[in-house]
Design a protein around this motif. Structure first.
Motif, PDB file in Angstrom:
ATOM      1  N   ARG A  38      -9.682  -2.513   9.851  1.00  0.00           N
ATOM      2  CA  ARG A  38      -8.365  -2.945   9.011  1.00  0.00           C
ATOM      3  C   ARG A  38      -8.698  -3.285   7.649  1.00  0.00           C
ATOM      4  NH1 ARG A  38      -6.944  -5.415  14.477  1.00  0.00           N
ATOM      5  NH2 ARG A  38      -5.548  -4.100  15.342  1.00  0.00           N
ATOM      6  N   ALA A  39      -9.759  -3.924   7.354  1.00  0.00           N
ATOM      7  CA  ALA A  39     -10.254  -4.205   6.074  1.00  0.00           C
ATOM      8  C   ALA A  39     -10.321  -3.071   5.218  1.00  0.00           C
ATOM      9  CB  ALA A  39     -11.491  -5.262   6.019  1.00  0.00           C
ATOM     10  N   LYS A  40     -10.916  -2.086   5.672  1.00  0.00           N
ATOM     11  CA  LYS A  40     -11.176  -0.802   5.058  1.00  0.00           C
ATOM     12  C   LYS A  40      -9.902  -0.162   4.837  1.00  0.00           C
ATOM     13  CE  LYS A  40     -15.635  -0.085   7.173  1.00  0.00           C
ATOM     14  NZ  LYS A  40     -16.207   0.982   8.024  1.00  0.00           N
ATOM     15  N   PHE A  41      -8.984  -0.140   5.691  1.00  0.00           N
ATOM     16  CA  PHE A  41      -7.570   0.477   5.376  1.00  0.00           C
ATOM     17  C   PHE A  41      -6.678  -0.484   4.211  1.00  0.00           C
ATOM     18  CE2 PHE A  41      -4.010   2.240   8.164  1.00  0.00           C
ATOM     19  CZ  PHE A  41      -3.573   2.887   7.160  1.00  0.00           C
ATOM     20  N   VAL A  42      -6.875  -1.695   4.419  1.00  0.00           N
ATOM     21  CA  VAL A  42      -6.158  -2.479   3.423  1.00  0.00           C
ATOM     22  C   VAL A  42      -6.727  -2.294   2.108  1.00  0.00           C
ATOM     23  CG1 VAL A  42      -5.869  -4.852   2.698  1.00  0.00           C
ATOM     24  CG2 VAL A  42      -5.384  -4.350   5.153  1.00  0.00           C
ATOM     25  N   ASN A  43      -8.057  -2.222   2.127  1.00  0.00           N
ATOM     26  CA  ASN A  43      -8.721  -1.868   0.737  1.00  0.00           C
ATOM     27  C   ASN A  43      -8.237  -0.417   0.062  1.00  0.00           C
ATOM     28  OD1 ASN A  43     -10.729  -2.759  -1.369  1.00  0.00           O
ATOM     29  ND2 ASN A  43     -12.115  -0.903  -0.573  1.00  0.00           N
ATOM     30  N   LEU A  44      -8.167   0.427   1.001  1.00  0.00           N
ATOM     31  CA  LEU A  44      -7.470   1.617   0.482  1.00  0.00           C
ATOM     32  C   LEU A  44      -6.085   1.480  -0.131  1.00  0.00           C
ATOM     33  CD1 LEU A  44      -9.168   4.243   3.129  1.00  0.00           C
ATOM     34  CD2 LEU A  44      -9.784   3.976   0.573  1.00  0.00           C
ATOM     35  N   LEU A  45      -5.429   0.543   0.830  1.00  0.00           N
ATOM     36  CA  LEU A  45      -3.888   0.504   0.309  1.00  0.00           C
ATOM     37  C   LEU A  45      -3.826  -0.279  -1.290  1.00  0.00           C
ATOM     38  CD1 LEU A  45      -2.443  -0.102   3.750  1.00  0.00           C
ATOM     39  CD2 LEU A  45      -2.014   1.932   2.513  1.00  0.00           C
ATOM     40  N   LEU A  46      -4.500  -1.193  -1.055  1.00  0.00           N
ATOM     41  CA  LEU A  46      -4.391  -2.199  -2.225  1.00  0.00           C
ATOM     42  C   LEU A  46      -4.773  -1.412  -3.608  1.00  0.00           C
ATOM     43  CD1 LEU A  46      -5.784  -5.622  -0.864  1.00  0.00           C
ATOM     44  CD2 LEU A  46      -3.473  -4.909  -1.466  1.00  0.00           C
ATOM     45  N   TYR A  47      -5.733  -0.893  -3.531  1.00  0.00           N
ATOM     46  CA  TYR A  47      -6.310  -0.093  -4.657  1.00  0.00           C
ATOM     47  C   TYR A  47      -5.936   1.499  -4.915  1.00  0.00           C
ATOM     48  CZ  TYR A  47      -8.987  -4.202  -4.785  1.00  0.00           C
ATOM     49  OH  TYR A  47      -9.441  -5.457  -4.840  1.00  0.00           O
ATOM     50  N   GLN A  48      -4.661   1.796  -4.026  1.00  0.00           N
ATOM     51  CA  GLN A  48      -4.051   2.839  -3.976  1.00  0.00           C
ATOM     52  C   GLN A  48      -4.765   4.147  -4.042  1.00  0.00           C
ATOM     53  OE1 GLN A  48      -1.693   2.167  -7.523  1.00  0.00           O
ATOM     54  NE2 GLN A  48      -0.417   0.761  -6.594  1.00  0.00           N
ATOM     55  N   THR A  49      -5.671   4.135  -2.995  1.00  0.00           N
ATOM     56  CA  THR A  49      -6.666   5.399  -2.957  1.00  0.00           C
ATOM     57  C   THR A  49      -6.491   5.868  -1.539  1.00  0.00           C
ATOM     58  OG1 THR A  49      -8.426   3.956  -2.515  1.00  0.00           O
ATOM     59  CG2 THR A  49      -8.360   4.504  -4.557  1.00  0.00           C
ATOM     60  N   TYR A  50      -5.373   5.389  -0.825  1.00  0.00           N
ATOM     61  CA  TYR A  50      -5.140   5.752   0.698  1.00  0.00           C
ATOM     62  C   TYR A  50      -4.382   7.110   0.505  1.00  0.00           C
ATOM     63  CZ  TYR A  50      -3.548   6.138   5.423  1.00  0.00           C
ATOM     64  OH  TYR A  50      -3.414   6.560   6.555  1.00  0.00           O
ATOM     65  N   VAL A  51      -4.766   8.226   1.338  1.00  0.00           N
ATOM     66  CA  VAL A  51      -4.418   9.336   1.698  1.00  0.00           C
ATOM     67  C   VAL A  51      -4.014   9.496   3.103  1.00  0.00           C
ATOM     68  CG1 VAL A  51      -4.741  11.916   1.761  1.00  0.00           C
ATOM     69  CG2 VAL A  51      -5.971  10.671  -0.018  1.00  0.00           C
ATOM     70  N   PRO A  52      -2.483   9.500   3.125  1.00  0.00           N
ATOM     71  CA  PRO A  52      -1.776   9.317   4.368  1.00  0.00           C
ATOM     72  C   PRO A  52      -2.372  10.507   5.388  1.00  0.00           C
ATOM     73  CG  PRO A  52      -0.227   9.722   2.562  1.00  0.00           C
ATOM     74  CD  PRO A  52      -1.636   9.865   2.106  1.00  0.00           C
ATOM     75  N   LYS A  53      -2.512  10.047   6.691  1.00  0.00           N
ATOM     76  CA  LYS A  53      -3.545  10.652   7.768  1.00  0.00           C
ATOM     77  C   LYS A  53      -2.793  10.487   9.033  1.00  0.00           C
ATOM     78  CE  LYS A  53      -7.799   9.384   5.821  1.00  0.00           C
ATOM     79  NZ  LYS A  53      -8.998   8.460   5.768  1.00  0.00           N
ATOM     80  N   ASN A  54      -1.404  10.193   9.044  1.00  0.00           N
ATOM     81  CA  ASN A  54      -0.922  10.046  10.303  1.00  0.00           C
ATOM     82  C   ASN A  54      -1.338   9.183  11.357  1.00  0.00           C
ATOM     83  OD1 ASN A  54       1.583  11.677   9.989  1.00  0.00           O
ATOM     84  ND2 ASN A  54       0.431  13.335  10.531  1.00  0.00           N
ATOM     85  N   THR A  55      -1.878   7.916  10.623  1.00  0.00           N
ATOM     86  CA  THR A  55      -2.538   6.781  11.615  1.00  0.00           C
ATOM     87  C   THR A  55      -1.331   6.258  12.605  1.00  0.00           C
ATOM     88  OG1 THR A  55      -1.702   5.210  10.130  1.00  0.00           O
ATOM     89  CG2 THR A  55      -4.090   6.105   9.643  1.00  0.00           C
TER      90      THR A  55
END
Length: 142
Positions: A38-55
């Protein structure tokens, strides 16, 4: 209830020591443990580098969106018992309260760009300690 803003994600030496740091309108800090995934996921979301993956979180948000329901806010109720709830808003502006684990609530709240609130005065982080940890993190390039 105090409104919270996400301030930082602090990675510890141990993978299980990651904490998400929030600050309320009184400048008090709150720290909540996160699992490494979850920390890795939050990190991507906080720094706007997350690419939607249908989690599973996105599937949940898409499902309630199809029903005309939005995540209005996340309320952290009791950190010791790891309880939080989502305030969901229907099309006719009625609120629905849904209990959820705090770690999942953080992810859903960030994905939905919801407001965060805390109900109980728990998990304070001393501002001086946080500033020191932030300084060390920046100095070491973390």
């Amino acid at each position: 209830m105090y409104k919270l803003e996400v301030r930082d994600l602090m990675f510890g030496d141990n993978k299980n020591q990651t904490q998400i740091i929030f600050e309320d309108e009184n400048s008090d800090y709150y720290a909540f443990a996160l699992s490494s995934e979850r920390a890795k996921f939050v990190n991507l979301l906080l720094y706007q580098t997350y690419v939607p993956k249908n989690t599973v979180y996105e599937v949940f948000l898409n499902f309630i969106d199809a029903l005309g329901i939005k995540v209005k806010s996340v309320v952290i109720e009791d950190v010791e018992n790891l309880s939080a709830y989502l305030i969901l808003e229907t099309q006719d502006l009625q609120d629905i309260k849904m209990t959820i684990c705090t770690q999942d609530a953080f992810l859903i709240g960030l994905l939905a760009k919801a407001d965060f609130y805390i109900k109980k005065d728990t998990c304070f982080v001393d501002p001086i300690e946080y500033c020191w940890l932030d300084f060390v993190k920046r100095f070491l390039g973390g």
